[in-house]
Write a protein that holds these residues in place. Structure first.
Motif, PDB file in Angstrom:
ATOM      1  N   PHE A 116      55.404  32.785  -2.660  1.00 14.80           N
ATOM      2  CA  PHE A 116      55.458  31.515  -3.388  1.00 14.80           C
ATOM      3  C   PHE A 116      56.808  31.441  -4.099  1.00 14.80           C
ATOM      4  O   PHE A 116      57.201  32.378  -4.784  1.00 14.80           O
ATOM      5  CB  PHE A 116      54.335  31.428  -4.420  1.00 14.80           C
ATOM      6  N   SER A 117      57.499  30.350  -3.972  1.00 11.51           N
ATOM      7  CA  SER A 117      58.827  30.212  -4.580  1.00 11.51           C
ATOM      8  C   SER A 117      58.716  29.770  -6.041  1.00 11.51           C
ATOM      9  O   SER A 117      59.362  28.809  -6.463  1.00 11.51           O
ATOM     10  CB  SER A 117      59.677  29.235  -3.766  1.00 11.51           C
ATOM     11  N   LEU A 118      57.921  30.499  -6.804  1.00 10.52           N
ATOM     12  CA  LEU A 118      57.694  30.138  -8.198  1.00 10.52           C
ATOM     13  C   LEU A 118      58.957  30.233  -9.043  1.00 10.52           C
ATOM     14  O   LEU A 118      59.086  29.538 -10.051  1.00 10.52           O
ATOM     15  CB  LEU A 118      56.618  31.044  -8.809  1.00 10.52           C
ATOM     16  N   ALA A 123      53.744  42.387 -10.982  1.00  9.75           N
ATOM     17  CA  ALA A 123      55.031  43.084 -10.898  1.00  9.75           C
ATOM     18  C   ALA A 123      56.114  42.237 -10.236  1.00  9.75           C
ATOM     19  O   ALA A 123      57.247  42.193 -10.729  1.00  9.75           O
ATOM     20  CB  ALA A 123      54.870  44.417 -10.169  1.00  9.75           C
ATOM     21  N   HIS A 124      55.814  41.575  -9.127  1.00 12.29           N
ATOM     22  CA  HIS A 124      56.830  40.773  -8.444  1.00 12.29           C
ATOM     23  C   HIS A 124      57.285  39.609  -9.331  1.00 12.29           C
ATOM     24  O   HIS A 124      58.488  39.326  -9.419  1.00 12.29           O
ATOM     25  CB  HIS A 124      56.318  40.247  -7.098  1.00 12.29           C
ATOM     26  N   ILE A 125      56.365  38.958  -9.979  1.00 10.69           N
ATOM     27  CA  ILE A 125      56.717  37.850 -10.878  1.00 10.69           C
ATOM     28  C   ILE A 125      57.594  38.373 -12.013  1.00 10.69           C
ATOM     29  O   ILE A 125      58.626  37.775 -12.334  1.00 10.69           O
ATOM     30  CB  ILE A 125      55.454  37.156 -11.420  1.00 10.69           C
ATOM     31  N   GLU A 126      57.226  39.498 -12.602  1.00 10.86           N
ATOM     32  CA  GLU A 126      57.985  40.054 -13.724  1.00 10.86           C
ATOM     33  C   GLU A 126      59.404  40.442 -13.313  1.00 10.86           C
ATOM     34  O   GLU A 126      60.344  40.264 -14.081  1.00 10.86           O
ATOM     35  CB  GLU A 126      57.266  41.282 -14.283  1.00 10.86           C
ATOM     36  N   PHE A 164      60.345  31.361 -13.956  1.00  7.63           N
ATOM     37  CA  PHE A 164      58.915  31.085 -14.066  1.00  7.63           C
ATOM     38  C   PHE A 164      58.342  31.683 -15.356  1.00  7.63           C
ATOM     39  O   PHE A 164      57.497  31.064 -16.010  1.00  7.63           O
ATOM     40  CB  PHE A 164      58.172  31.619 -12.839  1.00  7.63           C
ATOM     41  N   LEU A 165      58.805  32.869 -15.745  1.00  8.71           N
ATOM     42  CA  LEU A 165      58.339  33.471 -16.992  1.00  8.71           C
ATOM     43  C   LEU A 165      58.735  32.616 -18.197  1.00  8.71           C
ATOM     44  O   LEU A 165      57.956  32.468 -19.145  1.00  8.71           O
ATOM     45  CB  LEU A 165      58.873  34.897 -17.138  1.00  8.71           C
ATOM     46  N   GLN A 184      51.298  37.229 -20.729  1.00  8.91           N
ATOM     47  CA  GLN A 184      51.231  36.407 -21.935  1.00  8.91           C
ATOM     48  C   GLN A 184      52.460  36.648 -22.789  1.00  8.91           C
ATOM     49  O   GLN A 184      52.849  37.784 -23.017  1.00  8.91           O
ATOM     50  CB  GLN A 184      49.984  36.750 -22.746  1.00  8.91           C
ATOM     51  N   SER A 185      53.063  35.592 -23.289  1.00  7.95           N
ATOM     52  CA  SER A 185      54.200  35.716 -24.195  1.00  7.95           C
ATOM     53  C   SER A 185      53.699  36.054 -25.588  1.00  7.95           C
ATOM     54  O   SER A 185      52.686  35.538 -26.043  1.00  7.95           O
ATOM     55  CB  SER A 185      54.996  34.413 -24.245  1.00  7.95           C
TER      56      SER A 185
END
Length: 162
Positions: A40-42, A69-72, A78-79, A153-154
């Motif tokens: 997904f190209s988030l 992990a991939h998102i981070e 995105f984050l 979560q931030s």
């Protein structure tokens, strides 16, 4: 409402085009499940702009995954989006008992769905304006969501809580 249409795909480019179409069609709710969201190209600027417009319309985003992990590591944009719209977005991680789930899908407004049959392959289908096509993925997502716990979560310092 438009006439229902179903499209099959089997390449990454075709998947990405259908996912972007589903994102563009979303008005109020987006529910996504993927083991790691690598395909997904988030993190793209296009997804960021589309999601910001979605949130501005009052939309709600829910992501369920096996691992963040991939998102981070790869989706800093995105984050930031999650931090900026923490009141409209929630991410959850599945328990180990659900790590055998290997499909991948995006549901928009319980009306549109893009689904890969197995997360290791690009083969899948997209259905737009198709209530019946959303039933199985909706049931699966709700069950996955209920079993999962919050992640990405931030905190007040801006750091991600795990």
């Amino acid at each position: 409402m438009q006439e229902a249409r179903t499209l099959r795909f089997d390449t990454r480019a075709e998947f990405d085009a259908q996912w972007r179409a589903c994102l563009a069609a979303a008005r109020m709710r987006l529910d996504l499940f993927d083991p790691d969201f690598e395909v997904f190209s988030l993190g793209s600027s296009e997804a960021d702009a589309a999601l910001r417009a979605f949130f501005a319309r009052g939309g709600v985003l829910r992501l369920a995954m096996h691992s963040p992990a991939h998102i981070e590591r790869h989706y800093a944009r995105f984050l930031r989006l999650l931090r900026d719209f923490s009141h409209r977005a929630e991410c959850r991680v599945t328990p180990r008992a659900l790590h055998n789930l290997t499909d991948s899908f995006c549901i928009a407004d319980d009306l549109h769905v893009v689904r890969r049959f197995h997360s290791d392959h690009m083969r899948g289908e997209a259905a737009f304006d198709a209530l019946g096509a959303v039933d199985l993925p909706r049931h699966r997502f709700d069950a996955i969501w209920d079993e999962s716990r919050s992640t990405l979560q931030s905190t007040k310092t801006g750091l991600q809580a795990l």
